[in-house]
Scaffold this motif. Sequence first.
Motif, short mmCIF file in Angstrom:
data_model
loop_
_atom_site.label_atom_id
_atom_site.label_comp_id
_atom_site.label_asym_id
_atom_site.label_seq_id
_atom_site.Cartn_x
_atom_site.Cartn_y
_atom_site.Cartn_z
N GLY A 31 0.78 -1.24 0.00
CA GLY A 31 0.00 0.00 0.00
C GLY A 31 0.81 1.28 0.00
O GLY A 31 0.25 2.37 0.07
N GLN A 32 2.14 1.16 -0.10
CA GLN A 32 2.95 2.36 0.08
C GLN A 32 2.88 3.33 -1.11
O GLN A 32 3.23 4.49 -0.98
N LEU A 35 -1.95 3.64 -1.46
CA LEU A 35 -2.70 4.45 -0.50
C LEU A 35 -2.46 5.95 -0.68
O LEU A 35 -3.43 6.72 -0.69
N PRO A 36 -1.21 6.40 -0.85
CA PRO A 36 -1.04 7.84 -1.15
C PRO A 36 -1.79 8.26 -2.41
O PRO A 36 -2.36 9.36 -2.47
N GLU A 80 17.06 -7.81 5.11
CA GLU A 80 17.63 -8.40 6.32
C GLU A 80 17.96 -9.89 6.15
O GLU A 80 18.42 -10.52 7.10
N GLY A 96 17.26 -2.71 0.67
CA GLY A 96 17.54 -1.88 1.84
C GLY A 96 17.62 -0.40 1.52
O GLY A 96 17.71 0.43 2.43
N GLY A 99 12.79 3.49 -0.38
CA GLY A 99 12.02 4.31 0.56
C GLY A 99 12.80 4.57 1.83
O GLY A 99 13.98 4.89 1.80
N ASP A 100 12.13 4.44 2.96
CA ASP A 100 12.76 4.64 4.26
C ASP A 100 12.39 3.46 5.13
O ASP A 100 11.61 2.60 4.72
N PRO A 101 12.95 3.36 6.34
CA PRO A 101 12.71 2.15 7.15
C PRO A 101 11.22 1.82 7.33
O PRO A 101 10.84 0.64 7.22
N ALA A 102 10.40 2.82 7.59
CA ALA A 102 8.98 2.54 7.83
C ALA A 102 8.30 2.05 6.55
O ALA A 102 7.45 1.16 6.59
N VAL A 103 8.69 2.62 5.44
CA VAL A 103 8.14 2.17 4.15
C VAL A 103 8.59 0.74 3.87
O VAL A 103 7.82 -0.09 3.38
N ARG A 104 9.84 0.44 4.19
CA ARG A 104 10.36 -0.91 3.93
C ARG A 104 9.67 -1.97 4.80
O ARG A 104 9.64 -3.14 4.45
N HIS A 105 9.11 -1.53 5.92
CA HIS A 105 8.39 -2.49 6.76
C HIS A 105 7.03 -2.86 6.17
O HIS A 105 6.40 -3.82 6.61
N GLN A 106 6.55 -2.07 5.22
CA GLN A 106 5.22 -2.30 4.66
C GLN A 106 5.27 -2.69 3.19
O GLN A 106 4.51 -3.54 2.74
N ARG A 182 13.55 10.61 -3.03
CA ARG A 182 14.49 9.53 -2.73
C ARG A 182 14.24 8.28 -3.58
O ARG A 182 14.82 7.24 -3.34
N ALA B 56 8.31 -0.07 13.03
CA ALA B 56 7.88 1.29 12.69
C ALA B 56 7.14 1.28 11.35
O ALA B 56 7.63 0.72 10.37
N VAL B 57 5.97 1.87 11.34
CA VAL B 57 5.26 2.06 10.08
C VAL B 57 4.67 3.47 10.06
O VAL B 57 4.48 4.08 11.11
N THR B 61 -0.18 5.70 6.04
CA THR B 61 -0.10 4.91 4.82
C THR B 61 -0.42 3.46 5.13
O THR B 61 0.21 2.53 4.63
N GLU B 133 15.90 8.99 7.12
CA GLU B 133 15.47 9.43 5.80
C GLU B 133 13.96 9.69 5.74
O GLU B 133 13.50 10.58 5.02
#
Lengths: 262, 159, 787
Positions: A31-32, A35-36, A80, A96, A99-106, A182, B56-57, B61, B133
Amino acid sequence: MYDVTYHRAASVDDAAAKFSAASDGQLLAGGQTLLPTMKHRLAAPSDLIDLRGIADLVGVKVSGRKVTIGAMTTHAAVAENAELAKVCPAIVKLAGGIGDPAVRHQGTIGGSIANNDPAADYPAGLLALAATIHTNRREIAADEFFTGLFSTGLDEGEIITAVSFDAPETCGYAKFPNPASRYAMTGVFVSKGGGAVRVAVTGAGSDGVFRHEGLEQALSKDWSAAAVDGVKISADGLMSDIHCDAAYRANLIRAMAKRAIA
Amino acid sequence: MTEISMTVNGRAARASVPDNTLLVDFLREHLRLTGTHVGCDTSQCGACVVHVNGRAVKSCTMLAASAEGAEVTTIEGLANGELHPMQAAFKENHGLQCGFCTPGMIMSATDMVARYRAAGKELTEEAIRHELEGNICRCTGYHNIVRAIQDGAAKMAAS
Amino acid sequence: MSEQGIGARVLRKEDKRFITGKGRYTDDIRNERQSYAAFVRSPHAHAKVKSIDTAEAEKMDGVIAVLNGKQLTDDGIGNLICGWAVNSKDGNPMNMGAWSALATDKVRYVGDAVVLVVAETQAQARAAAEAVEVDYEELPAVVHAVDALKDGAPQVHDNAPGNLIFDWGLGEEAAVDKALAGAAHVTEMKILNNRLSPNPMEPRSAIATYDEAEDHYTLYTTSQNPHVARLVLSAFYQVAPEHKLRVIAPDVGGGFGSKIYIYPEEIACLWASMKTRRSVKWTSSRSEAFLTDAHGRDHVSTAKIGFDAQNRIVGLKVDTIANLGAYMSLFSSAVPTYLYATLLSGQYDIANIYCNVRTVYTNTAPVDAYRGAGRPEACFLVERIMETAARELGVDPAELRRANFIRQFPHETPVIMTYDAGDFAGNLDQALEAADYKGFPARRAEAAKRGKLRGIGLASYIEACGIAPSAAVGSLGAGVGLWESAEVRVNPVGTIEVLTGSHSHGQGHETTFAQVVAERFGLPIDNIQIVHGDTDKVQFGMGTYGSRSGPVGLSAIVKALDKVEAKVKKIAAHVLEVSEDDLVVENGEVKVAGTDRSMAWHEVGLAAYTAHNLPAGMEPGLKEGAFYDPTNFTFPAGTYVCEVEVDTETGETKIVQFVASDDFGTIINPMIVEGQVHGGIAQGVGQAMLENVVYDEDGQLLSASYMDYTMPRADNVPSFAIHHHSTKSPSNPLGMKGCGEAGAIGTPPAVINAITDAIGNNDLQMPATPPRVWAALQAASAKIAAE
């Protein structure tokens, strides 16, 4: 965001059934991007079919040099994965850097390639790795899959289940990020294996990800940064936007190709 | 409308919400946990970062419906006692000014410390700057945020 | 220095609520039966509004009202105003075009509000706003200031012929021309100052509530100056009478100037709450913020500077065109004039300066003050041309600056400023030492071995904070006074509330202001509460912008503290039966000097309120107010040194060292002051290397989100080395100078001077993005090849 009906799919078949039942359905992976887009009212699907929670679609399998990544595997999970890092460090590095860490989690690999954003990273990786895209209906070679800006070889309602590739002898990825978003302003993935060299470029082409024949030929003969320097890189067909022009992107293709090899 | 249930800051949260409800709106408008902020509409500023199942999310979104059954932690639920070590570090290192980006910064910071610890990697200044970032601050120039995260990481390791 | 007094690094009192998610920003507030507003905005940069069809929208679920500009005007709501009148050189007043909160006949930029929809939910309001049909007749648009002045350019406002708002000058043109004609060397440059979007992380928000029973309005809003907002909303826009309007600016998530102004949305929401008898809430999305928050900068200038044979400056001549956008925002006229041309002397003794400024309308968002406001533009111009001149003259840029520094104070410049104090050479020396300026050639050589181009750049900035005095700014056209107010209330138990007209939106006033009080009476900081941001609680005040809270706001508090102390001493002298002159207030006691006799602070407080034993004729109570109108601006100054490394393959530039030496006069809390400088430097780096508002030729905003507008991220900036070398300002009681904007002012020229030094090509405009730096490198090598 416009009104939408949310469904959670229990399986790939269930997702396919729910998709066909919807008047204007859309699969929801991480959804990254979707959703936007919906928040900006630029997309208005009637139904969202959430693939989250379909266990079959998640996970990285490495057996020998054969790599299979489930479509709903997040970028973080790819980044990872220690086993994958051993056989194909470049794809780990690529994931890796999305996006950024939070985006990579989703965000997920399936979602990324189904969207085929011209500045996304995975299309370059999969194209250069000559990956196979597995769907609920068939297998599609990367060369046939990425067909242009935001377009793919997927048919209506076809669901990506996994991607697979044979890890090459050597490969590398370097991207120059757009300073604002980015995303890749230009990213180059190079791979060498089985006597073939493949070079895929994202972020630069006005028709999305593409293979660079000149670089492939030169690197087939001589896998080195010096060989890259000898290639004429045309700005024809490259994007110009408020961030940079086509000539600069041509320069970045060279610079990133050299970094990818190093 | 869709029925959702999840655990937020250790408590069960149930509601019937429109299907298009974002997790951040569920937190802010339904649960009135207004510490999670919205600073952009392109998933870049990070003011809305929360933890879902320990990761973290960006809650702007993610649909609330997608968080069905999840464990969600917001800035309000981060501390066990008075202050989480990272919260204390932000105060002690003047890692905030207007405070608007701060909850997202702290949630991202605790996430990155946990990930680096799990991976056995050193969280250097360069790594912190790279990891941030997805979190934008307009006030601090990041200098003291980086200090705060270094200090908070040390405090978390000690606690 | 006490642990909590002036000069102490006291941790912030306000932090706890922010780090625990308990801050209370406007959008966190929800009233009973809250309704939500959405605006229909123009998709065109320039168009006639032929008709508006709201029939569909009105029928939609949850819709309470659909309101347009004609209704607004019919209800007597006034146009938005510019609060500073600037006349042209020929004496003619500025050509201010009408700006209605909701456009009636014409829209002038993408984002111009046309219709307001109020509905039960935000989603319903947005959906109904989409259903409003506005029939536009598109007109050609003009985007760039230079184009707006050309013959035949689209006309933005009928009463500003040729889009010229005013043609203003400062200084003696003939004397400058003569000086330049006789100069041994003249450096000439074209200098652009890029348009920026302020981007406080909290988007603007407003909640307007009309209380029918009390015939009273309450407005929660993201404002840097709630009293000014109330004044303007009542006196000029006639939305509500001043005594019937309460404006509250609760926690505000950054401002940087963009939250000074009263925007159409606040006016429209107040009016709509009266029309609908509902509380009306609007919160900007980031996309709306990019379109409608006032932008900053956007100057096109040419400059000439002349030197004599001894490299002393003989004259500076500047011509500037400033783009003010589609409408004149609240202080838009002052920014490119009295906050800009007045600083063109920089730190240098220049006998002759002339500046001509033409301000123009274009079909873009309004432009107004953004962190620094005029002074960054002046500093960039002066420090770029000084660096360039040094290169042309073949002298060390630091030494060219040093040779021209002002050394005697007070110093009157030819552009109407009187610098009151400073030690420019002291700041330069401190910065050069801290940056190891002498060691740079070795660092450059080492970088070259790694294939990197290393460069160093300086900027010796000066700026003016705390615009004052009121009579002077009034004579220059300001519509307001620029004093500040304070009230100090000592409670019967001795705790203290300080009501200040300043407003904190990140600056830490709750801590620094309390430190000054703590120091004065020797009280614990936790016994002092700073109250601000609510017109019902606090007396009229002017708010926070232009780095004025320290030099002006705190000075008002000091004045009120003087009065409190005087009364405290009178009470204690009466009780202790001693002379007031023998008393000192310290460590929370009023002591008879040289004895062990004293009254505890809380005993004096109690005595004032029980009034059992006060001097004859003294009023009970212990509460004093003060208004402070400074005698002059204050002049923060300093030198910044930036060192960069450029990657030749990509033009990517990394700042490898950044050193600041600032003169802020007296510093209350070094931790907070350094934080202000850090943030300012990052915004300066943003302007220099990253940020740029871009419209296409049709006036569509292309840099309309964080996908395309580059905000400084943590990996764009290094750690900063901040040093202080201070001289006290003689213009206020504490000797303060203001520190909020210095970083944003001094940084851009230091960065560009460093990059141009690295690449050996001085032809580089902001933002110096990798493609631009790379192109400049290509041009430099092409030039070398051609030679």
